[in-house]
Design a protein around this motif. Structure first.
Motif, short mmCIF file in Angstrom:
data_model
loop_
_atom_site.label_atom_id
_atom_site.label_comp_id
_atom_site.label_asym_id
_atom_site.label_seq_id
_atom_site.Cartn_x
_atom_site.Cartn_y
_atom_site.Cartn_z
N VAL A 92 -4.92 -44.35 -105.24
CA VAL A 92 -3.72 -45.19 -105.20
C VAL A 92 -3.53 -45.93 -106.52
O VAL A 92 -2.46 -45.88 -107.13
CB VAL A 92 -3.78 -46.18 -104.01
CG1 VAL A 92 -2.64 -47.18 -104.06
CG2 VAL A 92 -3.80 -45.44 -102.68
N VAL A 93 -4.58 -46.58 -106.99
CA VAL A 93 -4.47 -47.41 -108.20
C VAL A 93 -4.25 -46.54 -109.44
O VAL A 93 -3.31 -46.75 -110.21
CB VAL A 93 -5.71 -48.31 -108.35
CG1 VAL A 93 -5.67 -49.07 -109.67
CG2 VAL A 93 -5.80 -49.28 -107.17
N VAL A 94 -5.11 -45.55 -109.63
CA VAL A 94 -5.04 -44.73 -110.84
C VAL A 94 -3.74 -43.92 -110.89
O VAL A 94 -3.10 -43.82 -111.95
CB VAL A 94 -6.28 -43.80 -110.95
CG1 VAL A 94 -6.13 -42.79 -112.07
CG2 VAL A 94 -7.53 -44.64 -111.14
N ALA A 95 -3.32 -43.37 -109.77
CA ALA A 95 -2.10 -42.56 -109.77
C ALA A 95 -0.88 -43.38 -110.16
O ALA A 95 -0.03 -42.92 -110.94
CB ALA A 95 -1.90 -41.92 -108.41
N HIS A 96 -0.76 -44.60 -109.66
CA HIS A 96 0.40 -45.43 -110.04
C HIS A 96 0.35 -45.80 -111.52
O HIS A 96 1.40 -45.82 -112.19
CB HIS A 96 0.49 -46.68 -109.17
CG HIS A 96 1.13 -46.43 -107.85
ND1 HIS A 96 2.48 -46.24 -107.71
CD2 HIS A 96 0.60 -46.32 -106.61
CE1 HIS A 96 2.76 -46.03 -106.44
NE2 HIS A 96 1.63 -46.07 -105.76
N LEU A 97 -0.83 -46.06 -112.03
CA LEU A 97 -0.94 -46.35 -113.46
C LEU A 97 -0.60 -45.13 -114.30
O LEU A 97 0.05 -45.25 -115.34
CB LEU A 97 -2.34 -46.89 -113.79
CG LEU A 97 -2.68 -48.24 -113.16
CD1 LEU A 97 -4.12 -48.62 -113.46
CD2 LEU A 97 -1.72 -49.33 -113.62
N LEU A 159 1.93 -54.01 -111.54
CA LEU A 159 1.74 -52.78 -110.77
C LEU A 159 0.28 -52.65 -110.34
O LEU A 159 -0.01 -52.32 -109.18
CB LEU A 159 2.16 -51.57 -111.61
CG LEU A 159 2.00 -50.21 -110.95
CD1 LEU A 159 2.92 -50.07 -109.74
CD2 LEU A 159 2.27 -49.10 -111.95
N PHE A 160 -0.62 -52.93 -111.25
CA PHE A 160 -2.05 -52.88 -110.92
C PHE A 160 -2.37 -53.86 -109.79
O PHE A 160 -3.03 -53.50 -108.81
CB PHE A 160 -2.90 -53.19 -112.16
CG PHE A 160 -4.37 -53.29 -111.86
CD1 PHE A 160 -5.12 -52.15 -111.65
CD2 PHE A 160 -4.99 -54.53 -111.77
CE1 PHE A 160 -6.47 -52.24 -111.35
CE2 PHE A 160 -6.33 -54.63 -111.48
CZ PHE A 160 -7.08 -53.48 -111.27
N CYS A 161 -1.90 -55.08 -109.90
CA CYS A 161 -2.15 -56.09 -108.86
C CYS A 161 -1.54 -55.67 -107.52
O CYS A 161 -2.16 -55.85 -106.47
CB CYS A 161 -1.60 -57.45 -109.28
SG CYS A 161 -2.55 -58.19 -110.61
N ALA A 162 -0.35 -55.11 -107.56
CA ALA A 162 0.31 -54.68 -106.32
C ALA A 162 -0.47 -53.56 -105.64
O ALA A 162 -0.60 -53.55 -104.41
CB ALA A 162 1.74 -54.23 -106.62
N THR A 163 -1.00 -52.62 -106.41
CA THR A 163 -1.78 -51.55 -105.80
C THR A 163 -3.09 -52.09 -105.22
O THR A 163 -3.54 -51.62 -104.17
CB THR A 163 -2.07 -50.41 -106.79
OG1 THR A 163 -2.74 -50.92 -107.93
CG2 THR A 163 -0.79 -49.70 -107.21
N VAL A 164 -3.68 -53.07 -105.88
CA VAL A 164 -4.89 -53.70 -105.34
C VAL A 164 -4.56 -54.42 -104.03
O VAL A 164 -5.34 -54.36 -103.07
CB VAL A 164 -5.53 -54.64 -106.39
CG1 VAL A 164 -6.62 -55.50 -105.76
CG2 VAL A 164 -6.09 -53.83 -107.55
#
Length: 188
Positions: A92-97, A159-164
């Motif tokens: 989830v995190v890596v793909a959005h980044l 974006l990173f914070c939202a995925t976390v």
């Protein structure tokens, strides 16, 4: 020796058994299954809504739009299929980044247009496939970046914070409901 002479004469619990303090078996009827299904739907819907509301609240507090459509899709993937590889935290995190990176890379090369947005989505698909972090909502993140062109210094950390937050919401939801599948299956 006869089997009937070894076994006790007490009846086994079931529909024909006498009610001598033996509780009826649970979870066998249609009504039970319907209630369990309704509870699962409400639990999943509540968990998705709670995670998205938390992201929206963060955005309201800092005065930035943090909730984007691809995050709503990720919340659904994460809560509906928590055991699949596409829902695991790393994915989830890596793909959005990677989606954001693809969107910014395309914007650096060509102006924003439907064509460049489609290219960014395709690049995200390729990047997530190569890194084994396939998460289809991340392709939408790339499209959002191309169409909105947010400032990277602000957008990427948000974006990173939202995925976390999504991952933590999935973790909390799996721990709050006894019958919910455990999330995550693996962290990395």
């Amino acid at each position: 020796m006869d089997v009937d002479s070894v076994l006790s004469p007490r009846a086994l619990p079931g529909t024909d058994a006498p009610r001598d303090g033996v509780p009826a078996p649970r979870g066998t009827g249609r009504l039970y299954r319907a209630r369990a299904a309704a509870a699962a739907v409400l639990h999943g819907s509540g968990a998705v809504a709670a995670a998205l509301l938390a992201i929206a609240a963060i955005g309201a507090i800092i005065g930035e739009p943090v909730l984007i459509p691809s995050l709503a899709a990720s919340a659904a993937v994460l809560h509906y299929t928590p055991a699949l590889p596409t829902a695991q935290p790393r994915t989830v995190v890596v793909a959005h980044l990677l989606g954001a990176a693809a969107g910014y890379a395309v914007l650096a090369a060509v102006p924003s247009s439907p064509w460049s947005a489609a290219l960014a989505g395709g690049l995200t698909f390729a990047a997530t496939s190569l890194t084994r972090t396939q998460h289809s909502p991340a392709c939408a993140t790339a499209v959002v970046v191309v169409f909105q062109a947010p400032a990277p210094a602000r957008f990427v950390p948000l974006l990173f914070c939202a995925t976390v937050v999504l991952v933590l919401g999935g973790l909390a939801a799996s721990r709050l409901h006894r019958s919910a599948p455990r999330y995550p299956v693996r962290w990395w």
